[in-house]
Write an enzyme that holds these catalytic residues in place. Sequence first.
Site, PDB file in Angstrom:
ATOM      1  N   SER A  53      73.090  97.074  48.749  1.00 20.60           N
ATOM      2  CA  SER A  53      74.176  96.810  47.799  1.00 20.60           C
ATOM      3  C   SER A  53      74.814  95.438  47.946  1.00 20.60           C
ATOM      4  O   SER A  53      75.707  95.093  47.161  1.00 20.60           O
ATOM      5  CB  SER A  53      75.257  97.893  47.914  1.00 20.60           C
ATOM      6  OG  SER A  53      74.830  99.079  47.289  1.00 20.60           O
ATOM      7  N   LYS A  90      74.994  93.502  44.807  1.00 21.05           N
ATOM      8  CA  LYS A  90      76.097  93.545  43.847  1.00 21.05           C
ATOM      9  C   LYS A  90      76.993  92.310  43.925  1.00 21.05           C
ATOM     10  O   LYS A  90      77.790  92.071  43.012  1.00 21.05           O
ATOM     11  CB  LYS A  90      76.909  94.821  44.038  1.00 21.05           C
ATOM     12  CG  LYS A  90      76.115  96.098  43.756  1.00 21.05           C
ATOM     13  CD  LYS A  90      76.991  97.329  43.849  1.00 21.05           C
ATOM     14  CE  LYS A  90      76.197  98.596  43.566  1.00 21.05           C
ATOM     15  NZ  LYS A  90      75.434  99.077  44.715  1.00 21.05           N
ATOM     16  N   SER A 141      81.242 100.237  45.009  1.00 22.10           N
ATOM     17  CA  SER A 141      79.802  99.968  45.088  1.00 22.10           C
ATOM     18  C   SER A 141      79.023 100.835  44.102  1.00 22.10           C
ATOM     19  O   SER A 141      77.926 101.327  44.402  1.00 22.10           O
ATOM     20  CB  SER A 141      79.277 100.180  46.513  1.00 22.10           C
ATOM     21  OG  SER A 141      78.037  99.548  46.699  1.00 22.10           O
TER      22      SER A 141
END
Length: 388
Positions: free
Chosen positions: A66, A69, A126
Amino acid sequence: MWIHMFKAKFRLIFLMFLSLCAVSVQAASLIPAAPQIAARAYVVMDADTGKVIAAKNEDTAFPPASLTKLMTSYVLAYELGKGNISKQDLVLVSEKAWRTPGSRMFIREGTQVRLEDLMKGIVIQSGNDASVAVAEHIAGSERAFADLMNQHADLLGMKTSNFLNATGLPNDAHVSSAMDMAQLARAIIQSYPQHYGVYSEKYFTYNKIRQPNRNKLLWRDKTVDGLKTGHTDAAGYCLVASAKREGMRLISVVMGTRSEEARAQESQKLLSYGFRYYRTHQLYNANEALNSATVWSGVQDQLKVGLSDPLAVTIPRGQVDQLEAVMDIDKVIKAPVVKGEVYGNVNILLNGELVREVPLVALEDIPEAGLLKRIWHAIMLFFVGLIG
């Protein structure tokens, strides 16, 4: 003198920084090796200068999970800055976004969600569903958005990264590196400070579901204000963190640690090491006249030279009085002079070793003089042997 030739060495003494040193210069100059970090790769970098203080496997490709992101939110901030989208945009949630597995913001298919809420869902919660919704809103599809991500990565000099989705869900060809993530974090901090506050928010509630930010350092260290966690089985536990103390901002990246607790602890080690043993010193301001040089065949005979950007250096604590600056200005500068043109350089040395080299530029325009002055200066230059 027929020509101004300047090459001077001078020590940069900053008394304001000496007050920070409670030990002698000799003692303060002793810098230990970086701590042992239990991660596959790591970096600690000064956010202002880009100086890498410590690193291991920093350019090796790993799954970013993640941390991906960060690029999703960077592209979002870029599009907001260009005026192509607005925080108040209502984003229609597609079935694909709703069904995206993994961590979620819990948006519902067919509903409309404010873009500002989706930004928080990406950064704080997230949310994979939020990431896909934003990707589709900006580029029409997640695949097209991934192409945008890679274009931005190229522009930022992220040499290892290859993004195939907006979430970080596993794909063997979806990779990044600790150095690339540090560069991306630096770009987020410097280019879009108006959006950076969201990275320090500890909780976000959407659809009556309250979720915490997974960055444990936000609770443990009041100087930490970002940025993003990541985890998959392939990637391990990852964290990009940033903290600011006494005017100095550091960025740390750990990839492939063994647990949530480990990524927090290893990041704290890196930040503590950087702040304890290094300092960033602002040397010159942008457009500050550092010296003047003779101009031939111009309407004026002296040119102010300086730097187009502020100049700072990150060096070990207690060594500021060991800094030297060596300025080299071109021997012959002829009009017309255009502001911003390079006419030499400034070398910043620490104990005789080069730490920064930046161009000296013209701080003003100087048009050509009339015909008679140009002829006279051409004759003088010829006889002093500077032109043939």
